[in-house]
Design an enzyme around this catalytic site. Structure first.
Site, mmCIF file in Angstrom:
data_model
loop_
_atom_site.group_PDB
_atom_site.id
_atom_site.type_symbol
_atom_site.label_atom_id
_atom_site.label_comp_id
_atom_site.label_asym_id
_atom_site.label_seq_id
_atom_site.Cartn_x
_atom_site.Cartn_y
_atom_site.Cartn_z
ATOM 1 C CB VAL A 223 -17.783 -9.918 -2.756
ATOM 2 C CG1 VAL A 223 -19.101 -10.451 -2.382
ATOM 3 C CG2 VAL A 223 -16.819 -10.658 -2.084
ATOM 4 N NE ARG B 291 -11.021 -9.011 -3.562
ATOM 5 C CZ ARG B 291 -10.338 -8.070 -2.959
ATOM 6 N NH1 ARG B 291 -9.222 -8.033 -2.596
ATOM 7 N NH2 ARG B 291 -11.241 -7.081 -2.182
ATOM 8 C CE LYS C 16 -4.124 -2.137 1.628
ATOM 9 N NZ LYS C 16 -3.495 -3.733 1.351
ATOM 10 N N GLY D 151 -8.263 -4.385 7.984
ATOM 11 C CA GLY D 151 -8.038 -3.522 9.182
ATOM 12 C C GLY D 151 -7.036 -3.771 10.142
#
Ligand code: MV4
Length: 446
Positions: free
Chosen positions: A295, A292, A116, A165
């Site tokens: 969902v 990716r 990140k 998180g």
């Protein structure tokens, strides 16, 4: 095009990928653990291979077993779905080394964007708005405290390798900075083997808005209408929608063009999602990139008519994405509800046998699921049972359809999150599109 593709996943996403492959005339190979012999994906696929015992580490995360399954079935490519090995650079690398096409970016791309701090630097170099903070890992608590003072508290510490998180801490006061820094770093080191942290100004009540992109091998990158994913609990999204009630056409264009610029600069190939935080003034800030399929991809499919799984497969086979160009304006509104096997009040998982099952249907209702009556939900994996996706001409119609569809759904034998969704649908702030990542606590829904 590929003749045969193996799906390195289970449950609803494995079923979803089988559906995409079948429409493309591609044979599908399912893999399943010993706990998933009776799972729908193993029955629906053209071929199925058992890859090991129930614990994921011995089956769905077992790279050797997956590669062996691909080899014995003579599969040419592997679709990883989401979760499990979908963002594991080593898996992508092993696939490549074994002559298998990994349907996703290559290992070095995954490493670059999965870090990140590296992704934040890339966004900064591309001229994309980022929140104030560090571009390098925080070296020690003392220098970081000085910067936090300049940014003004609250600030947030995030793990470079972060996810879910973990290793993330909000710091509201200078005096707690050092102990919080040390504990976050330790947590990140334990969870990811990488204790590096970075610092950002903390936004108190943002929305989470993300842009789906698709990129082909020739360097063309397209953006799709945004998804609003603000309603979540402990970093688990509960429902997602597209378009976002907070995004105007001009903001959509700005965010989309930023996402495209970033992915062009990275020379990305395949599907990805660029996540942003959106503040109350309509300013947006880059957060991270997911490499990716996600969902929540169906809400994008429902407002554009594009099959994103088929697009992923086509791009991995070397096809161009130009034909999708004319289908990128959102038509109507879609909302996805994640139906989990869990107590709707405590969120405690509720595995067990599904004794009765009735899905909703009719106009504007889609169900992505691996459930069937008589199926036993195993305790070993995540508790997502189904995604109910509704579509309407506008958000109000989508909400009315959602109420109708969810109230007509019957899942007996396990507890589900449906009662929670019916409460959210009757909430006045929800109806107005007044959402934020703190929606559930602010509206006293949980
Ligand atoms: C933030 C933030 C506020 N300010 N960063 C949570 C998951 C991780 N990817 C980043 N997250 C956040 N980063 C700054 N500078 C608030 C969150 C956040 C959040 C973001 C999206 C969706 C749900 C969330 C819930 C809590 C906190």
């Amino acid at each position: 095009m590929f003749k045969k593709v193996l799906i390195a996943n289970r449950g609803e996403i494995a079923v979803r990928v089988i559906a995409a492959l079948r429409e493309m005339g591609i044979r599908s190979v399912a893999v399943y653990s010993e706990a998933d012999r009776e799972c729908l994906h193993a029955r629906l696929a053209d071929e199925s291979v058992c890859i090991g015992p129930p614990p994921a580490i011995q089956s769905y995360l077992n790279i050797q077993a997956l590669i062996a399954a691909a080899e014995v079935t003579q599969s040419e490519a592997i679709h990883p779905g989401y979760g499990f090995l979908a963002e594991n650079p080593r898996f992508a690398e092993v696939c490549h080394d074994c002559g298998l096409v990994f349907i996703g970016p290559d290992a070095s791309m995954m490493e670059k964007l999965g870090d990140k701090i590296a992704a934040r630097n890339l966004a900064h170099k591309a001229g994309i708005p980022i929140l104030g903070g560090t571009l390098d890992p925080v070296a020690d608590a003392r220098s970081a405290t000085a910067l936090a003072r300049k940014l003004r508290f609250p600030v947030i510490l995030k793990a470079a390798a972060g996810g879910g998180g973990r290793g993330m801490r909000v710091v509201t006061d200078e005096r707690e900075f050092e102990p919080v820094f040390l504990s976050a770093s330790e947590e990140a080191e334990k969870a990811f083997g990488d204790g590096r942290l970075y610092l950002e100004k903390y936004l108190e009540n943002p929305r989470h808005v993300e842009i789906q992109i698709m990129a082909d091998r020739k360097g063309e990158v397209l953006y799709f209408p945004e998804r609003e994913c603000s309603i979540q609990r402990r970093h688990q999204k509960l429902l997602e929608e597209s378009p976002s009630p907070a995004v105007t056409p001009s903001l959509r264009k700005k965010m989309g063009e930023c996402a495209v610029k970033l992915m062009k600069m990275a020379h990305y190939e395949g599907a990805a999602t660029v996540e942003f935080l959106l503040d109350e003034d309509g300013l947006f800030y880059f957060m991270e990139v997911n490499t990716r399929i996600q969902v929540e991809h169906p809400v994008t499919e429902e407002v554009t008519g594009v099959d994103l799984i088929q697009a992923q497969v086509a791009v991995a086979a070397g096809e161009r994405i130009a034909p999708l160009r004319k289908r990128l304006q959102p038509l109507g509104h879609a909302i996805e509800f994640r139906i989990n096997a869990e107590d709707p009040k405590t969120f405690v998982p509720s595995p067990g046998k599904v004794t009765g099952l009735v899905w909703p249907g009719g106009p504007g209702v889609r169900v992505d699921s691996h459930l069937y009556a008589g199926y036993t939900v195993p305790p070993h994996y995540d508790s997502l049972l189904a995604k109910i996706i509704v579509r309407g001409a506008d958000r109000a119609e989508a909400i009315r359809r959602a109420r109708r569809a969810l109230s007509c759904t019957v899942v007996e034998g396990v507890k589900t999150s449906i009662p929670l969704f019916l409460r959210i649908l009757d909430n006045a702030a929800f109806a107005q599109g007044d959402l934020s990542t703190r929606f559930l606590e602010r509206q006293a829904i949980v």
